[in-house]
Design a protein around this motif. Structure first.
Motif, PDB file in Angstrom:
ATOM      1  N   GLN A  64      42.525  24.810  17.756  1.00 13.25           N
ATOM      2  CA  GLN A  64      42.973  24.407  16.428  1.00 13.25           C
ATOM      3  C   GLN A  64      42.206  25.133  15.326  1.00 13.25           C
ATOM      4  O   GLN A  64      42.765  25.455  14.275  1.00 13.25           O
ATOM      5  CB  GLN A  64      42.844  22.890  16.274  1.00 13.25           C
ATOM      6  N   ALA A  65      40.931  25.428  15.578  1.00 12.78           N
ATOM      7  CA  ALA A  65      40.145  26.163  14.584  1.00 12.78           C
ATOM      8  C   ALA A  65      40.694  27.569  14.389  1.00 12.78           C
ATOM      9  O   ALA A  65      40.770  28.080  13.262  1.00 12.78           O
ATOM     10  CB  ALA A  65      38.680  26.219  15.007  1.00 12.78           C
ATOM     11  N   VAL A  66      41.102  28.217  15.486  1.00 12.33           N
ATOM     12  CA  VAL A  66      41.678  29.559  15.380  1.00 12.33           C
ATOM     13  C   VAL A  66      43.002  29.510  14.628  1.00 12.33           C
ATOM     14  O   VAL A  66      43.270  30.361  13.760  1.00 12.33           O
ATOM     15  CB  VAL A  66      41.860  30.175  16.783  1.00 12.33           C
ATOM     16  N   LEU A  67      43.838  28.517  14.933  1.00 16.06           N
ATOM     17  CA  LEU A  67      45.123  28.392  14.235  1.00 16.06           C
ATOM     18  C   LEU A  67      44.911  28.121  12.746  1.00 16.06           C
ATOM     19  O   LEU A  67      45.613  28.685  11.894  1.00 16.06           O
ATOM     20  CB  LEU A  67      45.963  27.284  14.872  1.00 16.06           C
ATOM     21  N   HIS A 238      45.812  35.416  21.944  1.00 14.11           N
ATOM     22  CA  HIS A 238      46.729  34.378  22.418  1.00 14.11           C
ATOM     23  C   HIS A 238      46.508  34.095  23.896  1.00 14.11           C
ATOM     24  O   HIS A 238      46.463  32.950  24.319  1.00 14.11           O
ATOM     25  CB  HIS A 238      48.178  34.815  22.151  1.00 14.11           C
ATOM     26  N   GLY A 239      46.422  35.136  24.709  1.00  9.47           N
ATOM     27  CA  GLY A 239      46.173  34.983  26.137  1.00  9.47           C
ATOM     28  C   GLY A 239      47.409  35.052  27.007  1.00  9.47           C
ATOM     29  O   GLY A 239      47.319  35.422  28.177  1.00  9.47           O
ATOM     30  N   ASN A 240      48.576  34.709  26.453  1.00  9.37           N
ATOM     31  CA  ASN A 240      49.814  34.808  27.223  1.00  9.37           C
ATOM     32  C   ASN A 240      51.026  34.894  26.285  1.00  9.37           C
ATOM     33  O   ASN A 240      51.907  34.043  26.317  1.00  9.37           O
ATOM     34  CB  ASN A 240      49.979  33.610  28.161  1.00  9.37           C
ATOM     35  N   PRO A 241      51.087  35.937  25.429  1.00  7.80           N
ATOM     36  CA  PRO A 241      52.178  36.028  24.460  1.00  7.80           C
ATOM     37  C   PRO A 241      53.466  36.580  25.052  1.00  7.80           C
ATOM     38  O   PRO A 241      54.031  37.566  24.572  1.00  7.80           O
ATOM     39  CB  PRO A 241      51.601  36.969  23.393  1.00  7.80           C
ATOM     40  N   ASP A 242      53.938  35.950  26.119  1.00  7.85           N
ATOM     41  CA  ASP A 242      55.232  36.293  26.691  1.00  7.85           C
ATOM     42  C   ASP A 242      56.314  36.091  25.636  1.00  7.85           C
ATOM     43  O   ASP A 242      56.193  35.214  24.776  1.00  7.85           O
ATOM     44  CB  ASP A 242      55.481  35.386  27.911  1.00  7.85           C
ATOM     45  N   PHE A 259      49.607  28.050  22.662  1.00  7.68           N
ATOM     46  CA  PHE A 259      48.263  28.626  22.609  1.00  7.68           C
ATOM     47  C   PHE A 259      47.333  27.986  23.644  1.00  7.68           C
ATOM     48  O   PHE A 259      46.121  27.934  23.454  1.00  7.68           O
ATOM     49  CB  PHE A 259      47.695  28.472  21.197  1.00  7.68           C
ATOM     50  N   GLN A 260      47.896  27.521  24.752  1.00  6.04           N
ATOM     51  CA  GLN A 260      47.092  26.889  25.784  1.00  6.04           C
ATOM     52  C   GLN A 260      46.118  27.866  26.428  1.00  6.04           C
ATOM     53  O   GLN A 260      45.080  27.451  26.956  1.00  6.04           O
ATOM     54  CB  GLN A 260      48.007  26.274  26.853  1.00  6.04           C
TER      55      GLN A 260
END
Length: 360
Positions: A64-67, A238-242, A259-260
């Protein structure tokens, strides 16, 4: 469940209170969280319930801090959770974390329309692609997200080796040392048993993935070893921006979800994942996507090399690990999860075929 939801909503301002709550059908693109549509006088909102015992409080606060940081930097397409009455970003209730989010599912077909199940015996089959303009918009949006997160303060050194590359290198060493043969035997035994059509498809795709020469695995490990010595900027990604996590309004990006998997690594990982899902092995679209990204955020030489390494080995290794969890560790999957796993492995094989044809 409605009673629980009302108790959660009581922690939020009155504009989120509603009796009209509709569950959103589970699908792979939504992960393990559960979602509901909140229909209010101010329009729809989204309620998310995380699985019990995950994520940790610290990880959710980091996400949430990144968002929040991105929104402050002018990024308007990420789902920043709304605040509760006591200025928190989530509610802890009934063993889970709950969040109220903006509703971003606008004019976007479900991901299954972009990614249809593929016949593992047909090397020419291909899923429909997003439009070229959607590809460019998604890559530009990812670049804007990366520019924003590059200013987020992290406790670790801002330049170092990619944590993901280091992890992949360790995994390849395990495969070279014997895990490859163990999984091959497990799949061979499973193929002799009565199987559902979905699982038979997965086993066939898995055996094709394992049928590639061991020399290729050695080459992949050598690439990992080289990449693991390169210093690159480390920042939140993001880690998984499919592509299934993007929402489009026509050809424009209006939302980036899920953003999990957010974490700190090289932007090269995000770029490789998104290009893989957008271009699907098409070299022309790949170049077009890289150009759209670099118009916003130029890539360093080491980052470009990492993108090529991630593109070549990440899908194969993650596919092998997935097969291990099913056929060696005993993970149980639903038919839809089996179909999705087979689709992902088929995409890896298809991209490998395209790479070899382009190289030839």
């Amino acid at each position: 469940m409605l009673h629980h939801i009302q108790q959660v909503l009581a922690a939020y301002p009155e504009r989120f209170h509603t009796e009209t709550v509709e569950p959103i059908a589970r699908r792979h693109s939504l992960g393990r969280c559960r979602y509901w549509i909140l229909k209010t006088d101010e329009g729809p909102f989204c309620l998310r319930r995380w699985p019990e015992n995950e994520p940790t409080r610290e990880r959710l606060q980091f996400q949430q801090a990144v968002l929040w940081h991105c929104v402050c930097e002018g990024i308007d397409f990420v789902p920043l959770p709304f605040e509760t009455l006591d200025c928190k970003g989530f509610v802890e209730f009934s063993g889970s974390f709950w969040e109220v989010l903006p509703w971003l599912d606008v004019n976007m077909p479900d991901a299954v329309e972009f990614f249809t199940p593929l016949d593992p015996r047909d090397e020419s089959s291909a899923a429909p692609k997003p439009t070229g303009r959607q590809l460019e918009a998604a890559m530009a949006a990812l670049a804007r997200f990366h520019v924003a997160t590059s200013f987020f303060p992290l406790p670790n050194p801002p330049v170092s080796v990619s944590p993901k590359i280091s992890m992949l290198l360790k995994s390849w060493k395990k495969w070279i040392s014997g895990r490859f043969e163990t999984l091959s035997l497990a799949l061979l035994r499973r193929e002799q048993e009565p199987l559902s059509p979905e699982e038979r498809c997965l086993v066939l795709v898995g055996r094709r993935l394992l049928g590639r020469p061991i020399q290729e695995m050695g080459n992949n490990m050598a690439l990992c070893s080289r990449a693991a010595r390169l210093a690159v900027p480390i920042q939140p990604i993001h880690g998984n921006p499919d592509v299934r996590h993007f929402r489009f309004d026509g050809d424009d990006v209006c939302g980036l979800l899920d953003f999990q998997t957010i974490g700190a690594d090289s932007v090269a990982l995000d770029v490789a994942i998104l290009l893989d899902s957008l271009a699907q092995g098409d070299a022309v679209l790949w170049v077009r996507g890289i150009r759209a990204y670099q118009n916003i955020r130029p890539l360093e030489d080491n980052e470009r090399f990492l993108i090529s390494v991630f593109d070549r080995i990440r899908g194969s290794l993650e596919g092998l690990e997935r097969l291990c969890s099913i056929y060696l560790d005993g993970e149980t999957l639903s038919n839809s999860q089996i179909r999705e796993t087979a689709r992902r492995l088929q995409a890896v094989l298809r991209n490998d075929i395209n790479d070899s044809r382009n190289a030839g």
